[in-house]
Write an enzyme that holds these catalytic residues in place. Structure first.
Site, PDB file in Angstrom:
ATOM      1  N   SER A  81      -3.254 -10.035 -12.552  1.00  0.00           N
ATOM      2  CA  SER A  81      -2.751  -9.254 -13.684  1.00  0.00           C
ATOM      3  C   SER A  81      -3.234  -9.871 -14.987  1.00  0.00           C
ATOM      4  CB  SER A  81      -1.217  -9.250 -13.658  1.00  0.00           C
ATOM      5  OG  SER A  81      -0.685  -8.733 -14.869  1.00  0.00           O
TER       6      SER A  81
ATOM      7  N   TYR B 128       6.413 -13.892 -13.071  1.00  0.00           N
ATOM      8  CA  TYR B 128       5.322 -12.989 -12.683  1.00  0.00           C
ATOM      9  C   TYR B 128       3.985 -13.535 -13.180  1.00  0.00           C
ATOM     10  CZ  TYR B 128       2.621  -8.680 -12.118  1.00  0.00           C
ATOM     11  OH  TYR B 128       1.677  -7.748 -11.756  1.00  0.00           O
TER      12      TYR B 128
ATOM     13  N   LYS C 260       0.835 -14.883 -10.844  1.00  0.00           N
ATOM     14  CA  LYS C 260      -0.479 -14.255 -10.903  1.00  0.00           C
ATOM     15  C   LYS C 260      -1.555 -15.228 -11.382  1.00  0.00           C
ATOM     16  CE  LYS C 260       0.638 -10.178  -9.390  1.00  0.00           C
ATOM     17  NZ  LYS C 260       0.101  -9.647  -8.119  1.00  0.00           N
TER      18      LYS C 260
ATOM     19  N   ALA D 155       0.795  -1.233   0.000  1.00  0.00           N
ATOM     20  CA  ALA D 155       0.000   0.000   0.000  1.00  0.00           C
ATOM     21  C   ALA D 155       0.823   1.276   0.000  1.00  0.00           C
ATOM     22  CB  ALA D 155      -0.935   0.002   1.216  1.00  0.00           C
TER      23      ALA D 155
END
Length: 257
Positions: free
Chosen positions: A150, A164, A168, A18
């Protein structure tokens, strides 16, 4: 603001990753919707964002957290106290996508330790957090879990590496299985799959990468973090009560299954 006692009707939202980008936008969006928010990250920035939100009249606290640290996850009930007991929304946003001079590594170039770290942060971290949060959400009989995946989970990417995309895609599959396990307890689990969004991570791509990607976006522009935050805010609401096990693509039409 960090010593408040969370009321029974409050639904604390924990957002990982965040400190900036999508995570910061999601945290802000949920705070503006009335949620007390816990902004978690290993990076500097969560403290400043929490201070900004508190100054605006929202309820927020910062938490330095490595989502791959099983011990730290196990200490969350002690670390967060009443904020943890009032948890209602978990947004698994923390993720890494290593690059070399702005370009992805080919599979034959990926060091084993880098592969492991991507999996630990992007996939094992959400597992650890979900496992820890499930008992709290079950006791409340209500919960919203959002996995930030993603479009690289759907199709091969010229920008992000294979590890990656694999992490995901795994997160998306994990979400679907968890949705089945938790549905009868009033807990929904959904995924959000952003395309190219205007963040620091996207800005760090090699020259020409984002321009080439724009040609594949029917809306003809990059997305804004706030637009992703709005989708997560909806999924965290009562209005999304009959939506679970699904993936919402936020990519301006760049991916249409």
């Amino acid at each position: 603001m960090n010593d408040i006692v969370i009321g029974a009707e409050d639904r604390v939202a924990l957002v990982t990753g965040a400190a900036r980008g999508l995570g910061a936008a999601i945290g802000r969006s949920l705070a503006e919707a009335g949620h007390p928010v816990v902004l978690a990250d290993v990076l500097e920035g969560v403290e400043a964002l929490a201070a900004t939100l508190n100054a605006a009249g929202h309820r927020a606290r910062a938490l330095r957290l490595d989502v791959a640290d099983e011990g730290a996850i196990g200490r969350l009930p002690e670390t967060l106290g009443p904020w943890w007991a009032a948890l209602g929304v978990l947004v698994n946003n923390a993720g890494i996508s290593p690059k070399v001079e702005g370009r992805k590594r080919l599979v034959e170039e990926i060091p084993t330790e880098e592969w492991r770290r991507v999996m630990e942060v992007n996939l094992t971290g959400p597992f650890l957090l979900c496992r820890a949060a499930i008992p709290v959400l079950k006791r409340r009989g209500w919960g919203r879990v959002v996995m930030m995946t993603s479009q690289a989970a759907h199709v091969p990417s010229s920008i992000t590496g294979a590890y990656y995309g694999a992490s995901k895609a795994g997160l998306m599959g994990f979400a679907r299985n968890l949705a089945v396990e938790l549905g009868s307890f009033g807990i929904t689990v959904n995924s959000v799959a952003p395309g190219r969004i205007r963040t620091d991570m996207v800005a760090g791509a090699a020259p020409g990468m984002n321009e080439a990607f724009l040609a594949r976006i029917p809306l003809g522009r990059l997305g804004e973090p706030a637009e992703v935050g709005a989708v997560v805010r909806f999924l965290a609401s009562d209005e999304a009560a009959y939506l679970t096990g699904t993936t919402i693509d936020v990519g301006g039409g760049s991916y249409m299954p």
